[in-house]
Design a protein around this motif. Sequence first.
Motif, PDB file in Angstrom:
ATOM      1  N   VAL A   1     -38.713  50.144 -26.152  1.00 45.32           N
ATOM      2  CA  VAL A   1     -40.071  49.599 -26.088  1.00 45.32           C
ATOM      3  C   VAL A   1     -40.921  50.561 -25.250  1.00 45.32           C
ATOM      4  CG1 VAL A   1     -41.466  47.612 -25.408  1.00 45.32           C
ATOM      5  CG2 VAL A   1     -39.119  47.253 -26.183  1.00 45.32           C
ATOM      6  N   PRO A   2     -42.116  50.924 -25.727  1.00 44.60           N
ATOM      7  CA  PRO A   2     -42.972  51.824 -24.942  1.00 44.60           C
ATOM      8  C   PRO A   2     -43.295  51.243 -23.561  1.00 44.60           C
ATOM      9  CG  PRO A   2     -43.821  51.595 -27.169  1.00 44.60           C
ATOM     10  CD  PRO A   2     -42.722  50.577 -27.016  1.00 44.60           C
ATOM     11  N   LYS A   3     -43.316  52.103 -22.565  1.00 42.90           N
ATOM     12  CA  LYS A   3     -43.622  51.688 -21.199  1.00 42.90           C
ATOM     13  C   LYS A   3     -45.003  51.029 -21.121  1.00 42.90           C
ATOM     14  CE  LYS A   3     -43.519  53.489 -16.486  1.00 42.90           C
ATOM     15  NZ  LYS A   3     -43.163  54.640 -15.642  1.00 42.90           N
ATOM     16  N   THR A   4     -45.975  51.562 -21.860  1.00 40.50           N
ATOM     17  CA  THR A   4     -47.331  50.995 -21.834  1.00 40.50           C
ATOM     18  C   THR A   4     -47.341  49.548 -22.310  1.00 40.50           C
ATOM     19  OG1 THR A   4     -47.756  51.928 -24.027  1.00 40.50           O
ATOM     20  CG2 THR A   4     -48.513  53.204 -22.122  1.00 40.50           C
ATOM     21  N   VAL A   5     -46.479  49.237 -23.273  1.00 41.45           N
ATOM     22  CA  VAL A   5     -46.399  47.869 -23.793  1.00 41.45           C
ATOM     23  C   VAL A   5     -45.826  46.937 -22.732  1.00 41.45           C
ATOM     24  CG1 VAL A   5     -45.261  46.396 -25.509  1.00 41.45           C
ATOM     25  CG2 VAL A   5     -46.290  48.572 -26.209  1.00 41.45           C
ATOM     26  N   ILE A   6     -44.766  47.357 -22.068  1.00 40.84           N
ATOM     27  CA  ILE A   6     -44.155  46.532 -21.021  1.00 40.84           C
ATOM     28  C   ILE A   6     -45.138  46.339 -19.870  1.00 40.84           C
ATOM     29  CG2 ILE A   6     -42.323  46.428 -19.289  1.00 40.84           C
ATOM     30  CD1 ILE A   6     -41.315  45.806 -22.099  1.00 40.84           C
ATOM     31  N   ILE A   7     -45.838  47.393 -19.469  1.00 45.96           N
ATOM     32  CA  ILE A   7     -46.820  47.275 -18.382  1.00 45.96           C
ATOM     33  C   ILE A   7     -47.894  46.255 -18.751  1.00 45.96           C
ATOM     34  CG2 ILE A   7     -48.660  48.507 -17.160  1.00 45.96           C
ATOM     35  CD1 ILE A   7     -46.768  50.957 -17.158  1.00 45.96           C
ATOM     36  N   ALA A   8     -48.338  46.259 -19.999  1.00 45.89           N
ATOM     37  CA  ALA A   8     -49.351  45.291 -20.442  1.00 45.89           C
ATOM     38  C   ALA A   8     -48.839  43.858 -20.325  1.00 45.89           C
ATOM     39  CB  ALA A   8     -49.779  45.592 -21.873  1.00 45.89           C
ATOM     40  N   LEU A   9     -47.533  43.654 -20.516  1.00 44.94           N
ATOM     41  CA  LEU A   9     -46.964  42.308 -20.414  1.00 44.94           C
ATOM     42  C   LEU A   9     -46.907  41.827 -18.961  1.00 44.94           C
ATOM     43  CD1 LEU A   9     -44.011  42.628 -22.939  1.00 44.94           C
ATOM     44  CD2 LEU A   9     -46.251  41.601 -23.342  1.00 44.94           C
ATOM     45  N   LEU A  10     -47.012  42.741 -18.014  1.00 40.79           N
ATOM     46  CA  LEU A  10     -46.986  42.383 -16.599  1.00 40.79           C
ATOM     47  C   LEU A  10     -48.357  41.962 -16.082  1.00 40.79           C
ATOM     48  CD1 LEU A  10     -44.775  45.323 -15.298  1.00 40.79           C
ATOM     49  CD2 LEU A  10     -44.032  43.003 -15.844  1.00 40.79           C
ATOM     50  N   GLU A  11     -49.409  42.259 -16.845  1.00 40.54           N
ATOM     51  CA  GLU A  11     -50.766  41.937 -16.422  1.00 40.54           C
ATOM     52  C   GLU A  11     -51.048  40.449 -16.603  1.00 40.54           C
ATOM     53  OE1 GLU A  11     -53.212  44.407 -18.841  1.00 40.54           O
ATOM     54  OE2 GLU A  11     -52.539  46.256 -17.885  1.00 40.54           O
ATOM     55  N   ALA A  12     -51.871  39.923 -15.719  1.00 39.31           N
ATOM     56  CA  ALA A  12     -52.249  38.517 -15.822  1.00 39.31           C
ATOM     57  C   ALA A  12     -53.028  38.288 -17.113  1.00 39.31           C
ATOM     58  CB  ALA A  12     -53.090  38.095 -14.620  1.00 39.31           C
ATOM     59  N   PRO A  13     -52.762  37.181 -17.793  1.00 37.77           N
ATOM     60  CA  PRO A  13     -53.484  36.885 -19.028  1.00 37.77           C
ATOM     61  C   PRO A  13     -54.983  36.746 -18.781  1.00 37.77           C
ATOM     62  CG  PRO A  13     -51.684  35.333 -18.674  1.00 37.77           C
ATOM     63  CD  PRO A  13     -51.808  36.163 -17.443  1.00 37.77           C
TER      64      PRO A  13
ATOM     65  N   GLU B   1     -34.955  37.292 -15.865  1.00 33.02           N
ATOM     66  CA  GLU B   1     -34.815  38.003 -14.594  1.00 33.02           C
ATOM     67  C   GLU B   1     -34.534  39.496 -14.772  1.00 33.02           C
ATOM     68  OE1 GLU B   1     -33.895  33.816 -14.428  1.00 33.02           O
ATOM     69  OE2 GLU B   1     -32.766  35.379 -15.426  1.00 33.02           O
ATOM     70  N   LEU B   2     -34.110  39.911 -15.968  1.00 35.57           N
ATOM     71  CA  LEU B   2     -33.802  41.324 -16.181  1.00 35.57           C
ATOM     72  C   LEU B   2     -34.997  42.210 -15.846  1.00 35.57           C
ATOM     73  CD1 LEU B   2     -31.736  43.426 -17.181  1.00 35.57           C
ATOM     74  CD2 LEU B   2     -32.743  43.150 -19.457  1.00 35.57           C
ATOM     75  N   PHE B   3     -36.198  41.734 -16.106  1.00 30.66           N
ATOM     76  CA  PHE B   3     -37.385  42.557 -15.912  1.00 30.66           C
ATOM     77  C   PHE B   3     -37.795  42.689 -14.447  1.00 30.66           C
ATOM     78  CE2 PHE B   3     -37.296  41.416 -20.319  1.00 30.66           C
ATOM     79  CZ  PHE B   3     -37.440  42.667 -20.899  1.00 30.66           C
ATOM     80  N   GLU B   4     -37.126  41.963 -13.540  1.00 29.76           N
ATOM     81  CA  GLU B   4     -37.361  42.168 -12.111  1.00 29.76           C
ATOM     82  C   GLU B   4     -36.982  43.597 -11.706  1.00 29.76           C
ATOM     83  OE1 GLU B   4     -35.108  39.076 -10.214  1.00 29.76           O
ATOM     84  OE2 GLU B   4     -36.460  37.499 -10.955  1.00 29.76           O
ATOM     85  N   HIS B   5     -36.100  44.219 -12.479  1.00 27.33           N
ATOM     86  CA  HIS B   5     -35.656  45.587 -12.180  1.00 27.33           C
ATOM     87  C   HIS B   5     -36.744  46.620 -12.453  1.00 27.33           C
ATOM     88  CE1 HIS B   5     -31.651  44.188 -11.333  1.00 27.33           C
ATOM     89  NE2 HIS B   5     -31.614  43.560 -12.492  1.00 27.33           N
TER      90      HIS B   5
ATOM     91  N   LEU C   1     -31.859  51.024 -14.397  1.00 26.83           N
ATOM     92  CA  LEU C   1     -32.706  50.241 -13.499  1.00 26.83           C
ATOM     93  C   LEU C   1     -31.985  49.009 -12.981  1.00 26.83           C
ATOM     94  CD1 LEU C   1     -36.177  50.435 -15.286  1.00 26.83           C
ATOM     95  CD2 LEU C   1     -35.335  51.795 -13.368  1.00 26.83           C
ATOM     96  N   GLY C   2     -31.162  48.380 -13.829  1.00 30.82           N
ATOM     97  CA  GLY C   2     -30.433  47.219 -13.339  1.00 30.82           C
ATOM     98  C   GLY C   2     -29.899  46.339 -14.439  1.00 30.82           C
TER      99      GLY C   2
ATOM    100  N   LEU D   1     -43.133  49.894 -10.616  1.00 30.70           N
ATOM    101  CA  LEU D   1     -44.115  48.895 -11.019  1.00 30.70           C
ATOM    102  C   LEU D   1     -44.226  47.839  -9.924  1.00 30.70           C
ATOM    103  CD1 LEU D   1     -43.251  48.565 -14.799  1.00 30.70           C
ATOM    104  CD2 LEU D   1     -44.979  49.982 -13.716  1.00 30.70           C
ATOM    105  N   PRO D   2     -45.424  47.289  -9.708  1.00 29.19           N
ATOM    106  CA  PRO D   2     -45.617  46.376  -8.588  1.00 29.19           C
ATOM    107  C   PRO D   2     -44.856  45.064  -8.729  1.00 29.19           C
ATOM    108  CG  PRO D   2     -47.575  46.469  -9.956  1.00 29.19           C
ATOM    109  CD  PRO D   2     -46.644  47.520 -10.460  1.00 29.19           C
ATOM    110  N   SER D   3     -44.539  44.669  -9.952  1.00 32.02           N
ATOM    111  CA  SER D   3     -43.857  43.400 -10.158  1.00 32.02           C
ATOM    112  C   SER D   3     -43.091  43.469 -11.458  1.00 32.02           C
ATOM    113  CB  SER D   3     -44.869  42.263 -10.221  1.00 32.02           C
ATOM    114  OG  SER D   3     -44.262  41.095 -10.734  1.00 32.02           O
ATOM    115  N   GLY D   4     -41.985  42.759 -11.515  1.00 30.78           N
ATOM    116  CA  GLY D   4     -41.229  42.671 -12.754  1.00 30.78           C
ATOM    117  C   GLY D   4     -41.447  41.343 -13.439  1.00 30.78           C
ATOM    118  N   GLU D   5     -42.479  40.632 -13.031  1.00 35.20           N
ATOM    119  CA  GLU D   5     -42.740  39.309 -13.606  1.00 35.20           C
ATOM    120  C   GLU D   5     -43.570  39.447 -14.883  1.00 35.20           C
ATOM    121  OE1 GLU D   5     -45.081  35.155 -12.628  1.00 35.20           O
ATOM    122  OE2 GLU D   5     -44.882  36.670 -11.057  1.00 35.20           O
ATOM    123  N   ILE D   6     -42.966  39.062 -15.999  1.00 39.16           N
ATOM    124  CA  ILE D   6     -43.676  39.063 -17.280  1.00 39.16           C
ATOM    125  C   ILE D   6     -44.675  37.917 -17.239  1.00 39.16           C
ATOM    126  CG2 ILE D   6     -43.444  38.810 -19.776  1.00 39.16           C
ATOM    127  CD1 ILE D   6     -42.212  41.409 -18.713  1.00 39.16           C
TER     128      ILE D   6
END
Length: 139
Positions: A114-126, A56-60, A6-7, A66-71
């Motif tokens: 790390v499971p994809k579902t876990v990373i996706i959850a970290l991208l959601e607004a608190p 910045e690694l998660f921007e990839h 991914l990058g 995914l709509p955003s790489g912002e944790i």
Amino acid sequence: MQLRFLGKNSTSGDCPTLYATDRDTYLVQGWRVFANDLLMQLDVPEGQTVVEVPTELFEHLEKDGLPSGEIRRLEDPIMILTPGGTFVVQGLEVTDPEALAQMTIPDYETVVEVPKTVIIALLEAPRGADLQRRAQPAL
């Protein structure tokens, strides 16, 4: 395990890198965490380890659709923010020879899964009182 690059965050060969796998997980290649003050704050079970990477690694992640790489949230123990502004990511230590053969990993780096579902959850607004964990600076 098949990987899809991914990058990374530099043009040199040795730097933190993000991969998607065919197992609905992400592999995060980053710097081994040796700082005792940081490791003492973590409960790392056998079979898991931690890596440190630039935020910045998660921007990839956008390259994986995914709509955003912002944790947007930090979840203990998956991801914490260091005083230096990097993320420490905890996950299963990658030992699969097929996967490791697809990467270039210098001695000072390692890889966690790390499971994809876990990373996706970290991208959601608190929502409400989010469990945010920041590493404490060394005294």
